[in-house]
Write an enzyme that holds these catalytic residues in place. Structure first.
Site, short mmCIF file in Angstrom:
data_model
loop_
_atom_site.label_atom_id
_atom_site.label_comp_id
_atom_site.label_asym_id
_atom_site.label_seq_id
_atom_site.Cartn_x
_atom_site.Cartn_y
_atom_site.Cartn_z
N SER A 274 9.72 -22.62 9.18
CA SER A 274 8.98 -23.44 10.02
C SER A 274 7.26 -23.37 9.54
O SER A 274 6.27 -23.35 10.16
CB SER A 274 8.87 -22.85 11.45
OG SER A 274 10.11 -23.03 11.99
N LYS A 275 7.22 -23.35 8.07
CA LYS A 275 5.87 -23.16 7.65
C LYS A 275 5.55 -24.81 7.13
O LYS A 275 4.31 -25.20 7.05
CB LYS A 275 5.66 -22.33 6.35
CG LYS A 275 5.78 -20.88 6.75
CD LYS A 275 5.87 -20.04 5.79
CE LYS A 275 6.07 -18.39 6.32
NZ LYS A 275 6.13 -17.63 5.08
N ALA A 276 6.65 -25.41 7.16
CA ALA A 276 6.81 -26.85 6.88
C ALA A 276 7.68 -27.74 7.80
O ALA A 276 8.78 -26.91 8.03
CB ALA A 276 7.09 -27.40 5.57
#
Length: 307
Positions: A274-276
């Site tokens: 969930s960093k992109a």
């Protein structure tokens, strides 16, 4: 769909070359084209805050003016930098330089007071001036403030730099915050530690996260320009984790993914953390930042001018 063979013509514009790359498949040229188009989209979208990470020796490698001009032109809204790039930016602001075509055996270079960064060279005399000048700046800031975050420190330093080409100076004057989570791992950090030995002056790294998280949560969309890997890449990605990740990003790196290192990881891998965001627009180019980024930036600006 067939691969288009690249055609080169005399006096062609950079954007025209990128267009030729666009139809050439998914090898290097195709990736460069995709990154260029995504960069143009990122810059043009007024609802997107652009975060730029600076890993590796980008200032010694010649990108100082490129980054400064992007700040001046409002094309980047936040920077995450290594301590080294900050140090080398200030080195030039204080009258020092980076040199080429020096050559020689490394032990001989050491005896001459010359440091080597691949085929770029620095002088110990320039660093001696750096040490004196940055200490004067620390003294001025510490006389007014006793506790600052890393970002606040770099902002205050930038305000005291009289150099129209300085990354720090332009960032401070254009309200572009610079974060440097690994600042202590640099000549800047070494001088800061030495200064702290006999001064009541504290740099609070955790304090940065309050400001950084506010920027992320107040951004409608966030785009990433990830130049090089390592800590600066991860800090940029991780800062957006609490909001589900980046909306779009490009990365340019020489590292490969097989070892599992972050530096070589494809951006798609960031979706699993969930960093992109799932559905985000991402482009990875394997290659030398000092070659590829000026090319795709020139192409993107050319494209925007013609739209």
């Amino acid at each position: 769909m067939k691969v288009n063979q690249i055609k080169i013509k005399k006096d062609m514009k950079v954007s025209e070359l990128i267009e030729e790359f666009d139809g050439s498949g998914v090898l290097g040229s195709g990736r460069v084209s995709r990154a260029c188009n995504l960069l143009a989209k990122m810059i043009a979208d007024e609802d997107t805050n652009v975060f730029m990470s600076l890993g590796g020796p980008l200032v010694p490698g010649g990108l100082r003016f490129v980054i400064s001009d992007m700040i001046k032109n409002g094309q980047v809204n936040l920077i995450v930098s290594s301590g080294a790039n900050i140090t080398h930016d200030l080195l030039e602001s204080f009258g020092g330089s980076h040199y080429r075509d020096v050559g020689g055996d490394d032990e001989e270079l050491n005896s001459q007071g010359i440091g080597r960064i691949a085929d770029v060279y620095t002088s110990s005399e320039d660093f001696e001036i750096f040490e004196k000048e940055i200490t004067k700046i620390f003294e001025k800031i510490a006389s007014e403030k006793k506790v600052v975050s890393i970002q606040e420190l770099l902002y205050e330093v930038g305000l005291l730099i009289d150099d129209e080409n300085s990354i720090l100076a332009n960032a401070a004057r254009n309200n572009v915050p610079i974060f440097a989570p690994g600042l202590i791992d640099s000549m800047f950090g070494l001088q800061l530690w030495m200064f702290n030995q006999d001064h009541d002056f504290t740099v609070d790294a955790v304090k940065d996260m309050h400001y950084l998280s506010d920027i992320v949560f107040n951004s409608e969309k966030v785009g990433g320009i990830l130049l090089g890997g390592g800590l600066t890449k991860h800090y940029t990605l991780a800062s957006n984790l609490l909001k589900g990740g980046l909306d779009m990003a490009i990365q340019i790196t020489m590292d490969r993914p097989e070892t599992g290192s972050l530096s070589g990881a494809p951006l798609e891998e960031a979706k699993s953390w969930s960093k992109a965001k799932c559905g985000s627009d991402l482009a990875t180019v394997i290659g030398d930042v000092t070659v590829i980024f000026p090319l795709i930036l020139a192409g993107a600006l050319d494209k925007l001018d013609s739209d």
